[in-house]
Design a protein around this motif. Structure first.
Motif, PDB file in Angstrom:
ATOM      1  N   ASP A 126     -22.948 -21.837 -17.160  1.00  0.00           N
ATOM      2  CA  ASP A 126     -22.961 -21.818 -15.696  1.00  0.00           C
ATOM      3  C   ASP A 126     -21.973 -20.810 -15.112  1.00  0.00           C
ATOM      4  O   ASP A 126     -21.784 -20.748 -13.903  1.00  0.00           O
ATOM      5  CB  ASP A 126     -22.662 -23.213 -15.145  1.00  0.00           C
ATOM      6  N   ASN A 127     -21.331 -20.027 -15.974  1.00  0.00           N
ATOM      7  CA  ASN A 127     -20.376 -19.032 -15.494  1.00  0.00           C
ATOM      8  C   ASN A 127     -20.843 -17.646 -15.917  1.00  0.00           C
ATOM      9  O   ASN A 127     -20.771 -17.291 -17.095  1.00  0.00           O
ATOM     10  CB  ASN A 127     -18.984 -19.324 -16.069  1.00  0.00           C
ATOM     11  N   PRO A 128     -21.308 -16.838 -14.979  1.00  0.00           N
ATOM     12  CA  PRO A 128     -21.836 -15.510 -15.344  1.00  0.00           C
ATOM     13  C   PRO A 128     -20.776 -14.560 -15.879  1.00  0.00           C
ATOM     14  O   PRO A 128     -21.102 -13.562 -16.518  1.00  0.00           O
ATOM     15  CB  PRO A 128     -22.415 -14.989 -14.013  1.00  0.00           C
ATOM     16  N   ASN A 129     -19.484 -14.886 -15.633  1.00  0.00           N
ATOM     17  CA  ASN A 129     -18.405 -13.991 -16.057  1.00  0.00           C
ATOM     18  C   ASN A 129     -17.799 -14.365 -17.401  1.00  0.00           C
ATOM     19  O   ASN A 129     -16.955 -13.637 -17.922  1.00  0.00           O
ATOM     20  CB  ASN A 129     -17.299 -13.978 -14.993  1.00  0.00           C
ATOM     21  N   SER A 130     -18.194 -15.509 -17.963  1.00  0.00           N
ATOM     22  CA  SER A 130     -17.593 -15.946 -19.227  1.00  0.00           C
ATOM     23  C   SER A 130     -18.537 -16.859 -19.977  1.00  0.00           C
ATOM     24  O   SER A 130     -19.155 -17.741 -19.394  1.00  0.00           O
ATOM     25  CB  SER A 130     -16.281 -16.694 -18.968  1.00  0.00           C
ATOM     26  N   LYS A 131     -18.610 -16.633 -21.272  1.00  0.00           N
ATOM     27  CA  LYS A 131     -19.384 -17.521 -22.142  1.00  0.00           C
ATOM     28  C   LYS A 131     -18.463 -18.247 -23.124  1.00  0.00           C
ATOM     29  O   LYS A 131     -18.890 -18.794 -24.117  1.00  0.00           O
ATOM     30  CB  LYS A 131     -20.437 -16.712 -22.915  1.00  0.00           C
ATOM     31  N   ALA A 132     -17.175 -18.221 -22.836  1.00  0.00           N
ATOM     32  CA  ALA A 132     -16.191 -18.834 -23.740  1.00  0.00           C
ATOM     33  C   ALA A 132     -16.219 -20.361 -23.652  1.00  0.00           C
ATOM     34  O   ALA A 132     -16.545 -20.920 -22.602  1.00  0.00           O
ATOM     35  CB  ALA A 132     -14.790 -18.330 -23.396  1.00  0.00           C
ATOM     36  N   PRO A 133     -15.847 -21.060 -24.732  1.00  0.00           N
ATOM     37  CA  PRO A 133     -15.729 -22.528 -24.704  1.00  0.00           C
ATOM     38  C   PRO A 133     -14.424 -22.930 -24.033  1.00  0.00           C
ATOM     39  O   PRO A 133     -13.461 -23.355 -24.673  1.00  0.00           O
ATOM     40  CB  PRO A 133     -15.762 -22.906 -26.186  1.00  0.00           C
ATOM     41  N   TYR A 134     -14.388 -22.788 -22.716  1.00  0.00           N
ATOM     42  CA  TYR A 134     -13.149 -22.860 -21.942  1.00  0.00           C
ATOM     43  C   TYR A 134     -13.412 -23.659 -20.676  1.00  0.00           C
ATOM     44  O   TYR A 134     -14.408 -23.441 -19.990  1.00  0.00           O
ATOM     45  CB  TYR A 134     -12.741 -21.429 -21.604  1.00  0.00           C
ATOM     46  N   ARG A 135     -12.521 -24.601 -20.364  1.00  0.00           N
ATOM     47  CA  ARG A 135     -12.656 -25.394 -19.140  1.00  0.00           C
ATOM     48  C   ARG A 135     -11.314 -25.538 -18.448  1.00  0.00           C
ATOM     49  O   ARG A 135     -10.252 -25.479 -19.086  1.00  0.00           O
ATOM     50  CB  ARG A 135     -13.211 -26.789 -19.444  1.00  0.00           C
ATOM     51  N   LEU A 136     -11.368 -25.759 -17.138  1.00  0.00           N
ATOM     52  CA  LEU A 136     -10.193 -26.072 -16.326  1.00  0.00           C
ATOM     53  C   LEU A 136     -10.525 -27.251 -15.426  1.00  0.00           C
ATOM     54  O   LEU A 136     -11.626 -27.308 -14.855  1.00  0.00           O
ATOM     55  CB  LEU A 136      -9.824 -24.885 -15.423  1.00  0.00           C
ATOM     56  N   TYR A 137      -9.596 -28.190 -15.315  1.00  0.00           N
ATOM     57  CA  TYR A 137      -9.784 -29.337 -14.422  1.00  0.00           C
ATOM     58  C   TYR A 137      -8.506 -29.600 -13.634  1.00  0.00           C
ATOM     59  O   TYR A 137      -7.393 -29.397 -14.135  1.00  0.00           O
ATOM     60  CB  TYR A 137     -10.117 -30.608 -15.206  1.00  0.00           C
ATOM     61  N   ASN A 138      -8.685 -30.070 -12.409  1.00  0.00           N
ATOM     62  CA  ASN A 138      -7.584 -30.673 -11.671  1.00  0.00           C
ATOM     63  C   ASN A 138      -7.485 -32.141 -12.062  1.00  0.00           C
ATOM     64  O   ASN A 138      -8.508 -32.817 -12.239  1.00  0.00           O
ATOM     65  CB  ASN A 138      -7.849 -30.636 -10.161  1.00  0.00           C
ATOM     66  N   ILE A 139      -6.253 -32.650 -12.186  1.00  0.00           N
ATOM     67  CA  ILE A 139      -6.050 -34.104 -12.276  1.00  0.00           C
ATOM     68  C   ILE A 139      -5.045 -34.480 -11.194  1.00  0.00           C
ATOM     69  O   ILE A 139      -3.838 -34.253 -11.325  1.00  0.00           O
ATOM     70  CB  ILE A 139      -5.542 -34.568 -13.655  1.00  0.00           C
ATOM     71  N   GLY A 140      -5.575 -35.008 -10.104  1.00  0.00           N
ATOM     72  CA  GLY A 140      -4.750 -35.425  -8.977  1.00  0.00           C
ATOM     73  C   GLY A 140      -5.354 -36.645  -8.311  1.00  0.00           C
ATOM     74  O   GLY A 140      -6.504 -37.003  -8.576  1.00  0.00           O
ATOM     75  N   ASN A 141      -4.588 -37.258  -7.435  1.00  0.00           N
ATOM     76  CA  ASN A 141      -5.031 -38.513  -6.813  1.00  0.00           C
ATOM     77  C   ASN A 141      -6.051 -38.294  -5.712  1.00  0.00           C
ATOM     78  O   ASN A 141      -6.613 -39.251  -5.195  1.00  0.00           O
ATOM     79  CB  ASN A 141      -3.822 -39.284  -6.265  1.00  0.00           C
ATOM     80  N   ASN A 142      -6.269 -37.008  -5.328  1.00  0.00           N
ATOM     81  CA  ASN A 142      -7.289 -36.672  -4.334  1.00  0.00           C
ATOM     82  C   ASN A 142      -6.985 -37.326  -2.977  1.00  0.00           C
ATOM     83  O   ASN A 142      -7.873 -37.637  -2.204  1.00  0.00           O
ATOM     84  CB  ASN A 142      -8.679 -37.093  -4.851  1.00  0.00           C
ATOM     85  N   LYS A 143      -5.674 -37.552  -2.734  1.00  0.00           N
ATOM     86  CA  LYS A 143      -5.269 -38.224  -1.488  1.00  0.00           C
ATOM     87  C   LYS A 143      -3.818 -37.864  -1.168  1.00  0.00           C
ATOM     88  O   LYS A 143      -2.898 -38.613  -1.512  1.00  0.00           O
ATOM     89  CB  LYS A 143      -5.427 -39.741  -1.633  1.00  0.00           C
ATOM     90  N   PRO A 144      -3.569 -36.709  -0.528  1.00  0.00           N
ATOM     91  CA  PRO A 144      -2.191 -36.295  -0.267  1.00  0.00           C
ATOM     92  C   PRO A 144      -1.452 -37.281   0.633  1.00  0.00           C
ATOM     93  O   PRO A 144      -2.053 -37.912   1.511  1.00  0.00           O
ATOM     94  CB  PRO A 144      -2.338 -34.943   0.431  1.00  0.00           C
ATOM     95  N   VAL A 145      -0.155 -37.403   0.380  1.00  0.00           N
ATOM     96  CA  VAL A 145       0.703 -38.310   1.142  1.00  0.00           C
ATOM     97  C   VAL A 145       1.869 -37.498   1.690  1.00  0.00           C
ATOM     98  O   VAL A 145       2.457 -36.679   0.978  1.00  0.00           O
ATOM     99  CB  VAL A 145       1.231 -39.450   0.237  1.00  0.00           C
ATOM    100  N   LYS A 146       2.218 -37.725   2.957  1.00  0.00           N
ATOM    101  CA  LYS A 146       3.373 -37.043   3.533  1.00  0.00           C
ATOM    102  C   LYS A 146       4.641 -37.491   2.827  1.00  0.00           C
ATOM    103  O   LYS A 146       4.807 -38.669   2.494  1.00  0.00           O
ATOM    104  CB  LYS A 146       3.487 -37.348   5.027  1.00  0.00           C
ATOM    105  N   LEU A 147       5.551 -36.541   2.630  1.00  0.00           N
ATOM    106  CA  LEU A 147       6.801 -36.842   1.936  1.00  0.00           C
ATOM    107  C   LEU A 147       7.560 -37.969   2.625  1.00  0.00           C
ATOM    108  O   LEU A 147       8.082 -38.868   1.963  1.00  0.00           O
ATOM    109  CB  LEU A 147       7.669 -35.583   1.865  1.00  0.00           C
TER     110      LEU A 147
END
Length: 329
Positions: free
Chosen positions: A242-263
């Protein structure tokens, strides 16, 4: 029994991941240089817990030691590597840049080379939400441009992603990078804001509130981070279609709470959990800091069926309970 190598095994995330995998029946090899960036006795306490497991081996090693790293791979049948060892901290990178070059760049290429020469099935490595710099588009997506880091720490993490892609492309090594978002929890890092706040509030000291409390962070509880890492470990990347620029066995993911909180709201949660009101000193934002982090975790959820969800009230209560017991405070 499958053998997992975890670098930085005496660190915050490395300790929790090692413990989870040991409890799940894996054989774990941990390496750590036990440096004094923060209290070594806390790292030692984590290590002593891990050593209670019969299927855990520990080696006192620095990633910069290329020969020792290569020998470790040569002498052990390692199937998966989770590289969590790194010089952490945005602000410290302004004071000691060479520590970041040594650990995060030289150390990482040593791991990549060892994986290349020893038929590793999957390399999972820690990246960071800091790679997004001061991006205005939110939530942050792994599809976003991240070419404008605002700290050397962030630049080294972006470099890790590029290096990993190169090795995936050239040598067909499956790699997955995980952009962690403000991880907190039990046995956490004493240099992190929530740890400093808790310590100072209990000691009756004033706490420093940067950007006048108006920063937002996607605080992510450690148990959610570990669940995400374990699921990703088991999903070995294949060449991309699904990536026209790369055919490498490579992935990136975010791992976050998907809900920012003010300091300032995060501080209020700590105050409630402690039953103490903090004396606050409001200050401008520091160099290298960003006003907001906010993770788009759709790709992670689609791939492994999981996204973090622990509310800060629960996570902070767990941390405060641990802190009082550990420090007898």
């Amino acid at each position: 029994m499958e053998t997992i190598l975890i670098t930085g095994s005496s660190g915050f995330i490395g300790f929790h991941l090692s413990q989870r995998l040991l409890n799940d029946g894996y054989s774990v090899i941990g390496i750590d240089n036990m440096n004094d960036y923060y209290d070594v006795s806390l790292k030692q306490a984590r290590l002593e817990i891990l050593k209670q497991h019969h299927n855990f081996q520990f080696f006192l090693l620095d990633l910069v030691d290329r020969i020792s790293i290569m020998n470790l791979f040569k002498e052990n049948k390692i199937t998966t590597v989770v590289n969590l060892a790194a010089q952490a901290g945005v602000r410290y990178s302004l004071e000691n840049p060479h520590a970041y070059v040594d650990s995060n760049l030289i150390g990482f290429v040593n791991i990549l080379e060892a994986c290349r020469h020893h038929n590793i099935q999957h390399l999972v490595y820690a990246s960071s939400s800091s790679v997004y710099g001061a991006n205005k588009k939110i939530p942050f997506s792994t599809q976003d441009n991240v070419d404008n880091p605002v700290s050397l720490y962030a630049a080294t993490k972006k470099a890790n992603e590029l290096m990993a892609h190169t090795y995936s492309h050239l040598y067909n090594i499956p790699t997955t990078g995980l952009r962690f978002f403000t991880v907190y929890g039990t046995y956490g890092r004493p240099d992190m804001a929530y740890f400093i706040f808790t310590k100072n509030i209990l000691e009756g000291k004033k706490i420093k509130v940067f950007n006048y409390g108006d920063m937002q962070r996607d605080f992510t509880y450690i148990d959610d981070i570990i669940e995400g890492v374990v699921r990703v470990m088991k999903q070995i990347p294949t060449p991309q279609t699904d990536n026209p620029n790369s055919k490498a066995p490579y992935r990136l993911y975010n791992i976050g709470n998907n809900k920012p909180v003010k300091l300032i709201d995060f501080i209020t949660t700590i105050e409630k959990s402690l039953g103490v009101t903090a004396e606050k000193e409001f200050l401008p934002i520091q160099p290298g800091d960003v006003p907001i982090t906010y993770a788009d975790v759709d790709d992670l959820y689609k791939s492994v069926g999981f996204k973090p969800s622990t509310p800060i009230e629960k996570g902070i209560d767990e941390f405060v309970k641990w802190y009082r017991e550990f420090y007898q405070n």
